[in-house]
Design a protein around this motif. Structure first.
Motif, mmCIF file in Angstrom:
data_model
loop_
_atom_site.group_PDB
_atom_site.id
_atom_site.type_symbol
_atom_site.label_atom_id
_atom_site.label_comp_id
_atom_site.label_asym_id
_atom_site.label_seq_id
_atom_site.Cartn_x
_atom_site.Cartn_y
_atom_site.Cartn_z
ATOM 1 N N LEU A 281 0.850 -1.189 0.000
ATOM 2 C CA LEU A 281 0.000 0.000 0.000
ATOM 3 C C LEU A 281 0.886 1.239 0.000
ATOM 4 O O LEU A 281 1.728 1.418 0.874
ATOM 5 C CB LEU A 281 -0.908 0.008 1.231
ATOM 6 N N VAL A 282 0.693 2.094 -1.003
ATOM 7 C CA VAL A 282 1.513 3.297 -1.148
ATOM 8 C C VAL A 282 0.629 4.459 -1.596
ATOM 9 O O VAL A 282 -0.519 4.266 -2.000
ATOM 10 C CB VAL A 282 2.639 3.102 -2.190
ATOM 11 N N SER A 283 1.181 5.655 -1.544
ATOM 12 C CA SER A 283 0.537 6.829 -2.122
ATOM 13 C C SER A 283 1.106 7.045 -3.520
ATOM 14 O O SER A 283 2.315 7.217 -3.682
ATOM 15 C CB SER A 283 0.788 8.064 -1.247
ATOM 16 N N GLN B 206 -4.181 6.509 -2.708
ATOM 17 C CA GLN B 206 -3.599 5.290 -2.162
ATOM 18 C C GLN B 206 -4.007 4.091 -2.986
ATOM 19 O O GLN B 206 -5.166 3.945 -3.372
ATOM 20 C CB GLN B 206 -4.029 5.100 -0.707
ATOM 21 N N ASN B 207 -3.053 3.201 -3.252
ATOM 22 C CA ASN B 207 -3.350 1.980 -3.978
ATOM 23 C C ASN B 207 -2.153 1.037 -3.829
ATOM 24 O O ASN B 207 -1.158 1.383 -3.195
ATOM 25 C CB ASN B 207 -3.621 2.264 -5.456
ATOM 26 N N THR C 193 6.537 7.082 -7.690
ATOM 27 C CA THR C 193 5.933 6.497 -6.489
ATOM 28 C C THR C 193 7.008 5.950 -5.559
ATOM 29 O O THR C 193 6.968 6.165 -4.332
ATOM 30 C CB THR C 193 4.957 5.371 -6.890
#
Length: 407
Positions: free
Chosen positions: A131-133, A148-149, A178
């Protein structure tokens, strides 16, 4: 009984093939230039006298493209190969994305860290479900507002609406942005590795021999029980997950132990993540892909470079397998700088210590959360202190699989 690939009794590995009588052995730097081809340390060289010519020939085979875009380091008048370097490697499976309207998601994301002394390499895999921005982005055809995804969605959102080279460059750029926002690391170079292309490398080598560390059942390849012909053993959902077993088809099974895989088997094995004996899913696939890359590299250095009949095809196959952004540093310089690294000097490190740390996220589904120690590892990559991190966290180093000599 499941259709298992042929296994071979374990034998003592050879560090290199003996030099043929009357022929000068290949210098180590020439062998390692092909390493840039297996992990962006590829290319090739030859015996003394023709080295510069073949090094140029090898680098000219590699497809070069602007991948980093806005994620690249600020351009300097004279960029040099000195100092610590970080390379972003992204693995994709082109066969899975034949439909131009289908999103291209990165199958594997690896940060290659080269310490300032250029004595070794560390491979740090980022779980594709992390999970990252993801920052907002426009590629000319469409835009992504940011949010977020899962990290592998960054490549998909960046390439959406595009095909061919533009899809690869924009997908890679958003993924690199990212990674930069997540880690603070500005990649010095980048490369896309096409695992479908690795099938061509194995075709030149004939086979790749490696140790399979857990029994793995294929969801893609099997045999029809009545005809013996190849057939798909499972129905696969559009998102790549398993729907159900297809009656009358026995899947290929790669049992734990030593195997020499033909090109089709090798490609099939590195794709698997669903039916692994240890139920380690993406962590298992990451480990197997790293082991496969090291096995290919070992076999190239101990066999392929010494064969005048294999070398031209090998260089061509490597070139078709990779798309490289050299970061403004010529590939010849990369190859020469990494001449002292051999396959035994590559250390693979597990994020989250190779254990699941999942959380259900609305609108995203089940995602992996990078632990505080994983973020500490990424800081060590940024500050060139990975050696100290490894000393403090020895269990995070993935155990090396026994090497299997080709035959």
């Amino acid at each position: 009984m499941p259709h298992a690939v042929t296994t071979h009794p374990e034998r003592r590995s050879r560090s290199a093939d003996p030099a043929r009588p009357g022929r000068r052995p290949w210098p180590r730097w020439a062998r390692w230039s092909v390493a840039l081809g297996a992990t962006l340390m590829v290319l090739s060289g030859v015996a003394l006298g023709g080295a510069q010519y073949l090094l140029h020939t090898a680098t000219s085979k590699v497809t070069q493209q602007n991948l980093l875009g806005a994620a690249a380091a600020p351009q300097q008048q004279h960029r040099t190969i000195t100092g610590a370097k970080n390379i972003l490697l992204v693995g994709v499976d082109t066969r899975a994305h034949q439909d131009p309207g289908q999103l291209i998601r990165s199958d594997s994301i690896i940060l290659v860290h080269i310490p300032a002394d250029h004595s070794q390499a560390y491979l740090v895999s980022l779980p594709r479900d992390s999970l990252v921005s993801i920052p907002a982005y426009r590629n000319g055809a469409t835009s992504y507002p940011g949010g977020q995804n899962k990290i592998n969605a960054a490549f998909a959102f960046g390439s959406r609406g595009l095909t061919g080279a533009p899809a690869l460059s924009h997908g890679f750029e958003l993924l690199a942005l990212t990674v930069r926002d997540l880690t603070g690391i500005t990649p010095d170079a980048g490369a896309i590795i096409d695992f479908q292309g690795f099938k061509k490398i194995v075709q030149v080598l004939g086979q790749v021999c490696m140790y399979v560390d857990e029994t793995t059942t294929s969801i893609h390849v099997g045999r029809d029980d009545s005809t013996g012909k190849p057939a798909a053993p499972y129905k696969i959902n559009p998102d790549g997950t398993v729907n159900h077993r297809i009656p009358g088809v026995t899947p290929n099974v790669y049992t734990k132990g030593n195997h020499c895989l033909d090109p089709a088997q090798a490609l099939d094995f590195v794709r698997q993540r669903d039916l692994l004996a240890d139920h380690d899913y993406d962590y298992g696939r990451q480990r197997h892909q790293q082991q496969f890359l090291k096995a290919v590299l070992h076999q190239v250095m101990t066999g392929g470079l010494n064969s005048p009949t294999k070398l031209p095809g090998l260089l061509s196959a490597v070139g078709r397998t990779m798309t490289v952004d050299d970061g403004g540093i010529p590939l010849e310089d990369w190859a020469f700088a990494l001449r002292g690294i051999d396959s035994d000097a590559i250390t693979t490190i597990k994020t989250n210590d190779g254990t699941f740390n999942s959380r259900s996220v609305p609108g995203v589904g089940s995602a992996e959360i990078l632990s505080p120690t994983s973020l500490e590892l990424l800081r060590a990559v940024r500050t060139d202190t990975v050696g100290s991190f490894v000393q403090a966290h020895p269990s995070w180093v993935a155990a090396s699989a026994p090497s299997v000599p080709a035959h």
